[in-house]
Design an enzyme around this catalytic site. Structure first.
Site, mmCIF file in Angstrom:
data_model
loop_
_atom_site.group_PDB
_atom_site.id
_atom_site.type_symbol
_atom_site.label_atom_id
_atom_site.label_comp_id
_atom_site.label_asym_id
_atom_site.label_seq_id
_atom_site.Cartn_x
_atom_site.Cartn_y
_atom_site.Cartn_z
ATOM 1 N N ASP A 66 23.365 27.190 -4.839
ATOM 2 C CA ASP A 66 24.504 27.780 -5.534
ATOM 3 C C ASP A 66 25.655 26.803 -5.765
ATOM 4 O OD1 ASP A 66 23.356 30.230 -5.834
ATOM 5 O OD2 ASP A 66 24.212 31.072 -3.991
ATOM 6 N N HIS A 125 24.901 -3.021 -6.970
ATOM 7 C CA HIS A 125 25.363 -1.629 -6.959
ATOM 8 C C HIS A 125 24.982 -0.927 -5.660
ATOM 9 C CE1 HIS A 125 25.652 -1.675 -11.621
ATOM 10 N NE2 HIS A 125 26.722 -2.167 -11.056
ATOM 11 N N ASP A 133 33.969 -2.724 -4.050
ATOM 12 C CA ASP A 133 34.119 -2.527 -5.494
ATOM 13 C C ASP A 133 34.349 -1.037 -5.664
ATOM 14 O OD1 ASP A 133 33.887 -2.231 -8.231
ATOM 15 O OD2 ASP A 133 32.114 -3.505 -8.419
ATOM 16 N N ASP A 164 39.227 -0.432 -11.721
ATOM 17 C CA ASP A 164 37.960 -1.010 -11.238
ATOM 18 C C ASP A 164 38.245 -2.363 -10.584
ATOM 19 O OD1 ASP A 164 35.389 -1.967 -10.880
ATOM 20 O OD2 ASP A 164 34.869 -2.019 -13.001
ATOM 21 N N HIS A 200 24.930 -11.141 -13.505
ATOM 22 C CA HIS A 200 25.547 -10.115 -14.359
ATOM 23 C C HIS A 200 26.589 -10.728 -15.285
ATOM 24 C CE1 HIS A 200 29.211 -9.954 -11.818
ATOM 25 N NE2 HIS A 200 28.417 -9.991 -10.778
ATOM 26 N N HIS A 216 33.479 -6.041 -18.763
ATOM 27 C CA HIS A 216 33.176 -4.844 -19.542
ATOM 28 C C HIS A 216 34.499 -4.201 -19.920
ATOM 29 C CE1 HIS A 216 34.018 -2.359 -15.935
ATOM 30 N NE2 HIS A 216 33.278 -3.211 -15.248
ATOM 31 N N HIS A 251 32.742 1.754 -17.571
ATOM 32 C CA HIS A 251 32.160 0.862 -18.583
ATOM 33 C C HIS A 251 32.510 1.526 -19.905
ATOM 34 C CE1 HIS A 251 28.967 -0.960 -15.661
ATOM 35 N NE2 HIS A 251 30.201 -1.205 -15.319
ATOM 36 N N GLU A 265 35.113 -10.224 -13.660
ATOM 37 C CA GLU A 265 34.542 -10.060 -12.321
ATOM 38 C C GLU A 265 33.416 -11.032 -11.995
ATOM 39 O OE1 GLU A 265 32.307 -6.327 -11.888
ATOM 40 O OE2 GLU A 265 33.000 -5.744 -13.872
ATOM 41 N N TYR A 293 26.099 -14.637 -5.379
ATOM 42 C CA TYR A 293 25.297 -13.817 -4.459
ATOM 43 C C TYR A 293 24.130 -14.634 -3.938
ATOM 44 C CZ TYR A 293 27.929 -10.643 -7.396
ATOM 45 O OH TYR A 293 28.940 -10.046 -8.097
ATOM 46 N N ARG A 352 32.382 -11.163 -4.802
ATOM 47 C CA ARG A 352 32.805 -10.850 -6.170
ATOM 48 C C ARG A 352 34.298 -10.536 -6.108
ATOM 49 N NH1 ARG A 352 29.276 -7.353 -7.326
ATOM 50 N NH2 ARG A 352 30.251 -5.341 -6.988
ATOM 51 N N GLU A 366 37.353 -9.026 -8.735
ATOM 52 C CA GLU A 366 37.467 -8.375 -10.045
ATOM 53 C C GLU A 366 38.879 -7.888 -10.311
ATOM 54 O OE1 GLU A 366 35.299 -4.661 -10.326
ATOM 55 O OE2 GLU A 366 35.227 -4.805 -12.522
#
Ligand SMILES: [Mn+2]
Length: 441
Positions: free
Chosen positions: A39, A244, A261, A272, A351, A355, A362, A386, A390, A409, A411
């Protein structure tokens, strides 16, 4: 909604109708409420184009724009009807009577009248602007409306013979932020900056990734944010090398870094930010070396951000710095230009650098123009920058062995201004010294 805001949406709809042209009608349908389990529904999020064109966040709303119709009948909003019983159980509803004034539309109807009214609204246009392919049930319903109108052809009624994707217009409009959008994005940025600072101050060995995530979400929600713009990433140690990573379950260990992030939404506008910092507050010399390279890549890429530059130039500036850095770390060997053209960096930086940012994290907006050229940056555009490095254990690169498990990273969110750019997230600690001070190390 204030009168000024309602006027802003009126102006956007006018611009939209101007771009659609005569002989057109546009229909935007809200995404359905989705069941999470039994529900319980997923938290509802209106589609960004409806938010952009009306500010209406209610489920089931349908916006129709008819440039062909006379003044005072051109913008039509369907909303859920008032219903005492449903409202007692599930919450207040505006209802069509109040929705008209609230959203500044010409006409508002109950969504229960949709199937009755829509064929009439469509039957005056040659082109139907409708985003298809997202919700099969909505596609089916729209085709049924079209079938109904087609039956009227024998009566001499003009009916749509084309379905056109409206996002080609809205994407372009949404790419250039107006002052109200920028005010909301600055607000989102300021809440997000404070949240990242709070996480830096709180982190210590033995805590778990979810504790930092909880702290971020507390910082967002206590300020009245409309939500998080995406699933928060809190990755300690090697988890930071998973781009991610959203499990956020592991303990944070002494001597490791943690990558956060995360971003809030203010009035549905995203922030972001990514920051990477030492769990114990002090970078090791190896972490420091890698961090400094990523920071220099960030600064070099941001320096490119100005009107007339290509988004591709921003990426190239980051790639050059990161590749040079990988040479200085002795992870890569050889000539900088050759390594750039052979994309030797891809193992460690897989990457893109940027963006668009706005209602969607995005955000809408092509990365190429209509001629297929790289997009030229113009005042009013907001993009992320960003870069990262890695060193994960999925591959076996001997020269990278000393750095294995490090993921960094950084950003920021950049607004293109007539003079150059404004870094909306600059106040988040970013230099090694600033980060260590913020961590209390
Ligand atoms: Mn991002």
């Amino acid at each position: 909604m204030t009168i000024e805001q309602a006027a802003l949406y009126v102006r956007r709809r006018e611009r939209m109708m101007e771009s659609m042209g005569q002989g057109s009608v546009g229909v935007w349908m809200s995404p359905p409420v989705r069941v999470r389990n039994h529900d319980v529904d997923y938290l509802y999020r209106q589609t960004s184009d409806i938010l952009y064109l009306s500010g209406c966040a209610e489920p089931e709303a349908v916006l129709v724009l008819c440039p062909e119709r006379p003044e005072g009948e051109r913008s039509v909003l369907f909303v859920r009807p008032r219903d005492v019983d449903r409202e007692i159980w599930f919450g207040r509803r505006l209802g069509p009577e109040r929705a008209r004034e609230h959203y500044g539309v010409d006409v508002a109807y109950s969504v229960e009248e949709l199937d009755k009214k829509l064929p009439d609204l469509l039957g005056e246009a040659e082109r139907l602007f409708l985003r298809t392919g997202l919700e099969p049930e909505q596609d089916r319903r729209a085709l049924e409306w079209l079938e109904q109108v087609k039956r009227k052809r024998r009566l001499g009624v003009v009916t749509p013979s084309q379905i056109v994707d409206p996002s080609r217009i809205t994407d372009e409009m949404r790419l250039y932020k107006d002052d109200v959008e920028l005010a909301w994005m600055r607000k989102a940025a300021s809440i997000n900056m404070a949240a990242h600072k709070a996480a830096m101050a709180a982190a210590k060995p033995g805590m778990h990734e979810y504790e930092l995530a909880a702290l971020l979400h507390y910082s967002f929600e206590r300020q009245g944010c409309t939500g998080t713009a995406y699933q928060s990433i809190v990755g300690g140690g090697e988890n930071a090398t998973i781009l991610h990573y959203t499990e956020n379950q592991d303990p944070l260990r002494d001597g490791e870094l943690v990558l956060i992030d995360a971003g809030c939404e203010w009035n549905y506008y995203a922030s972001d930010i990514t920051r990477t910092f030492p769990v114990n507050g002090r970078f090791t010399s190896m972490q420091r070396d890698v961090y400094q390279i990523v920071l220099e890549a960030l600064d070099a890429a941001i320096a490119v951000c100005k009107p007339g530059a290509l988004m591709q130039d921003v990426h190239q500036a980051a790639l050059r710095c990161l590749t040079q850095g990988l040479i200085s770390l002795k992870v890569l060997e050889g000539d900088l230009e050759k390594l750039l053209s052979s994309r030797a960096y891809e193992t460690f930086y897989m990457h893109r650098t940027s963006h668009w940012l706005g209602l969607d994290v995005h955000d809408a907006g092509g990365y190429y123009d209509a001629q297929g050229n790289h997009r030229v940056l113009q005042p009013g555009m907001v993009l992320t920058v960003e870069p990262g490095l890695y060193f994960h254990s999925y591959h076996d690169v001997q020269s990278a062995e000393p750095f294995r498990g490090i993921g960094i990273r950084i950003e920021d969110n950049i607004l293109i201004t007539p003079e150059g750019h404004e870094n909306l997230t600059l106040q988040t600690p970013r230099t090694i010294e600033q980060v260590e001070v913020a961590c209390g190390g």
